[in-house]
Motif scaffolding. Sequence first.
Motif, short mmCIF file in Angstrom:
data_model
loop_
_atom_site.label_atom_id
_atom_site.label_comp_id
_atom_site.label_asym_id
_atom_site.label_seq_id
_atom_site.Cartn_x
_atom_site.Cartn_y
_atom_site.Cartn_z
N ARG A 34 117.67 51.06 140.51
CA ARG A 34 117.77 51.44 139.52
C ARG A 34 117.07 50.03 138.89
NH1 ARG A 34 119.96 54.64 134.29
NH2 ARG A 34 117.59 55.34 133.41
N GLU A 57 119.71 38.57 132.55
CA GLU A 57 118.63 39.42 132.63
C GLU A 57 118.80 41.18 133.24
OE1 GLU A 57 118.12 36.70 133.88
OE2 GLU A 57 117.40 35.30 131.74
N ARG A 58 119.67 40.98 134.08
CA ARG A 58 120.00 42.37 134.55
C ARG A 58 120.93 43.66 134.51
NH1 ARG A 58 116.81 41.54 140.57
NH2 ARG A 58 114.83 42.32 140.31
N ARG A 59 121.53 42.10 133.82
CA ARG A 59 122.69 42.38 133.59
C ARG A 59 122.52 43.43 132.19
NH1 ARG A 59 126.82 41.29 129.38
NH2 ARG A 59 128.92 41.94 129.66
N ALA A 60 121.28 42.46 131.10
CA ALA A 60 121.48 43.36 130.12
C ALA A 60 120.52 44.79 130.67
CB ALA A 60 120.37 42.36 129.15
N LEU A 61 120.07 44.82 131.18
CA LEU A 61 118.77 45.95 131.52
C LEU A 61 120.77 46.33 132.26
CD1 LEU A 61 116.80 47.41 132.23
CD2 LEU A 61 116.15 46.33 134.48
N LEU A 63 123.42 47.16 131.14
CA LEU A 63 123.75 47.28 130.29
C LEU A 63 123.35 48.87 129.47
CD1 LEU A 63 125.30 44.29 128.82
CD2 LEU A 63 126.87 46.57 129.72
N ALA A 64 121.60 48.44 129.19
CA ALA A 64 120.65 49.59 129.26
C ALA A 64 120.50 50.79 129.52
CB ALA A 64 119.59 49.29 129.34
N PHE A 65 121.02 51.10 131.03
CA PHE A 65 120.82 51.65 131.97
C PHE A 65 122.50 52.43 131.97
CE2 PHE A 65 117.51 50.06 134.76
CZ PHE A 65 116.51 50.22 133.99
N GLY A 66 123.40 52.34 130.81
CA GLY A 66 124.59 52.98 131.14
C GLY A 66 126.16 52.32 131.77
N GLN A 68 129.22 49.14 132.07
CA GLN A 68 130.12 49.53 130.97
C GLN A 68 129.94 47.77 130.89
OE1 GLN A 68 133.60 51.90 131.98
NE2 GLN A 68 132.26 53.45 131.85
#
Length: 91
Positions: A34, A57-61, A63-66, A68
């Motif tokens: 994803r 940046e991918r960490r933030a994404l 988190l947005a994808f669920g 934790q």
Amino acid sequence: MAVYVDNAMIPFHGLHMNHMLADSLEELLAMATRLGIDHKWLQYGGTHREHFDISAERRALALAFGAQAITYRESGRITYRRRQVMLLAAE
């Protein structure tokens, strides 16, 4: 079952890297897909240390994808528990 991302923020070539781990390999690989992360970047596959290193940046994404959010210390605890479970299963 869950995917976790820690807050390690380890400097690497101008980026800040974090660890992404999950309760199962299937969940980890699904989140990697994803996020557009090639599965060949899986580190320590098949061991208690199985994870991906991901940028902030991918960490933030994630988190947005669920995923934790956890601390770096919590990721160590999860990894330690996995090791204990694997050792017990090997007995």
